[in-house]
Design a protein around this motif. Structure first.
Motif, mmCIF file in Angstrom:
data_model
loop_
_atom_site.group_PDB
_atom_site.id
_atom_site.type_symbol
_atom_site.label_atom_id
_atom_site.label_comp_id
_atom_site.label_asym_id
_atom_site.label_seq_id
_atom_site.Cartn_x
_atom_site.Cartn_y
_atom_site.Cartn_z
ATOM 1 N N PRO A 142 0.823 -1.206 0.000
ATOM 2 C CA PRO A 142 0.000 0.000 0.000
ATOM 3 C C PRO A 142 0.861 1.261 0.000
ATOM 4 O O PRO A 142 2.067 1.187 0.259
ATOM 5 N N PRO A 143 0.255 2.413 -0.299
ATOM 6 C CA PRO A 143 1.042 3.632 -0.523
ATOM 7 C C PRO A 143 1.975 4.018 0.615
ATOM 8 O O PRO A 143 3.070 4.535 0.356
ATOM 9 N N LEU A 144 1.580 3.788 1.850
ATOM 10 C CA LEU A 144 2.393 4.221 2.984
ATOM 11 C C LEU A 144 3.131 3.067 3.646
ATOM 12 O O LEU A 144 3.454 3.108 4.832
ATOM 13 N N HIS A 145 3.427 2.051 2.852
ATOM 14 C CA HIS A 145 4.215 0.927 3.359
ATOM 15 C C HIS A 145 5.517 0.877 2.568
ATOM 16 O O HIS A 145 5.567 0.380 1.453
ATOM 17 N N PHE A 146 6.555 1.437 3.147
ATOM 18 C CA PHE A 146 7.833 1.460 2.432
ATOM 19 C C PHE A 146 8.972 1.578 3.433
ATOM 20 O O PHE A 146 8.784 1.973 4.581
ATOM 21 N N LYS A 230 -7.719 -3.672 3.343
ATOM 22 C CA LYS A 230 -8.333 -5.000 3.220
ATOM 23 C C LYS A 230 -7.535 -5.908 2.303
ATOM 24 O O LYS A 230 -7.336 -7.104 2.593
ATOM 25 N N LYS A 231 -7.039 -5.373 1.197
ATOM 26 C CA LYS A 231 -6.317 -6.191 0.205
ATOM 27 C C LYS A 231 -4.814 -6.243 0.479
ATOM 28 O O LYS A 231 -4.180 -7.297 0.365
ATOM 29 N N GLU A 232 -4.230 -5.111 0.857
ATOM 30 C CA GLU A 232 -2.776 -5.015 0.967
ATOM 31 C C GLU A 232 -2.259 -5.176 2.394
ATOM 32 O O GLU A 232 -1.077 -5.408 2.596
ATOM 33 N N GLY A 233 -3.121 -5.014 3.384
ATOM 34 C CA GLY A 233 -2.681 -5.138 4.767
ATOM 35 C C GLY A 233 -2.186 -3.831 5.353
ATOM 36 O O GLY A 233 -2.319 -2.761 4.764
ATOM 37 N N ALA A 234 -1.613 -3.931 6.535
ATOM 38 C CA ALA A 234 -1.172 -2.746 7.271
ATOM 39 C C ALA A 234 0.037 -2.092 6.615
ATOM 40 O O ALA A 234 0.819 -2.730 5.922
ATOM 41 N N SER A 235 0.178 -0.803 6.863
ATOM 42 C CA SER A 235 1.318 -0.033 6.351
ATOM 43 C C SER A 235 2.336 0.172 7.462
ATOM 44 O O SER A 235 1.993 0.705 8.523
ATOM 45 N N GLY A 236 3.572 -0.246 7.203
ATOM 46 C CA GLY A 236 4.617 -0.122 8.218
ATOM 47 C C GLY A 236 4.882 1.309 8.623
ATOM 48 O O GLY A 236 5.082 1.612 9.807
ATOM 49 N N PHE A 237 4.877 2.207 7.656
ATOM 50 C CA PHE A 237 5.138 3.614 7.946
ATOM 51 C C PHE A 237 4.022 4.193 8.808
ATOM 52 O O PHE A 237 4.268 5.001 9.706
#
Length: 272
Positions: A142-146, A230-237
């Motif tokens: 997801p966008p904020l998972h990097f 729902k599809k990508e899961g939690a964002s680490g950031f």
């Protein structure tokens, strides 16, 4: 109040959210719009609605974090004004950190953008990171998972040092001053004291336009995370940000937020 095409699409995207996430987000826009309509005939209530709009946007984001079961989200105090008013200065500090990172000579990216997309039938926002000297754009999912890896050492930067700066030094003082100022306005804007009745003078329109900017910063973070979960899961950031935010607010809670600070130069409480 007029909204840009980008802002209008963001408002429409809130309809794809559910429960309190949707209702608080939409109510933030309602408060903001009504504040704009009465900005010249009832300045005190216009400002009160403007502050409430910011708090409702924050509540929408908080409910999303809780509903998506982010660790420690249950520690967000939904009814505490300091928590709801603390989210914007915190996001502002994160934004400064991101700009500073992009400005580094060894950064692979030269800019970033936020764009409207459709994610599994939901309207959402997507983050684009443009590579330096290239037309290529990276879009984390997801966008904020990097994370960022040091090419020399292979170490993964988890931003812990950067987040530590957000709860100390200038970032902490800025957040505390921001909350104290708005808390003071909120407490004084409707109720009379022994000496005076509240009366606001100044540029209410400029104040509300600034509130609009802050509200959409919060709602953009919501739309960069909630539709993807729902599809990508939690964002680490997002998780790291939440943990740092809680540390910041727990520290601020120990401060006396009622002590006076320098007032907003565009708005003044005057004796009647």
């Amino acid at each position: 109040m007029e909204f840009t095409p980008f802002e209008a699409k963001a408002i429409e995207a809130l309809d794809d959210c559910k429960g309190a996430v949707k209702q608080c987000g939409k109510n933030a826009i309602t408060h903001l719009t009504k504040a704009w309509h009465i900005r010249d005939i009832d300045k005190e209530m216009a400002i009160f609605r403007g502050i409430t709009a910011e708090e409702e946007a924050a509540s929408s984001l908080f409910y999303s974090l809780k509903n998506n079961r982010y660790h420690n989200a249950d520690r967000l105090l939904f009814k505490e004004h300091t928590y709801k008013l603390g989210i914007f200065p915190f996001l502002q500090a994160i934004g400064k950190f991101m700009f500073d990172f992009l400005g580094q000579k060894n950064s692979p990216f030269e800019s970033f953008s936020v764009n409207h997309v459709n994610k599994d039938g939901r309207r959402a926002l997507e983050l684009g990171l443009k590579f330096r000297g290239s037309d290529m754009v990276a879009s984390p999912q997801p966008p904020l998972h990097f994370a960022i890896t040091n090419t020399d050492t292979g170490a993964v930067c988890t931003f812990e040092d950067s987040f530590a700066e957000l709860i100390s030094g200038d970032s902490y003082r800025d957040a505390l001053a921001y909350i104290k100022e708005l808390a003071g306005q909120r407490n004084k804007i409707l109720y009379a004291s022994a000496e005076r009745q509240p009366m606001v003078t100044g540029d209410t329109a400029e104040y509300l336009l600034n509130q609009k900017r802050k509200i959409f910063v919060i709602l953009q973070i919501l739309l960069l995370s909630d539709p993807w979960h729902k599809k990508e899961g939690a964002s680490g950031f997002v998780q790291q940000s939440l943990d740092s935010f809680l540390l910041l607010l727990e520290k601020i809670q120990r401060e006396d937020v009622t002590r006076p600070v320098a007032p907003n130069p565009n708005l003044k409480l005057m004796s009647n």
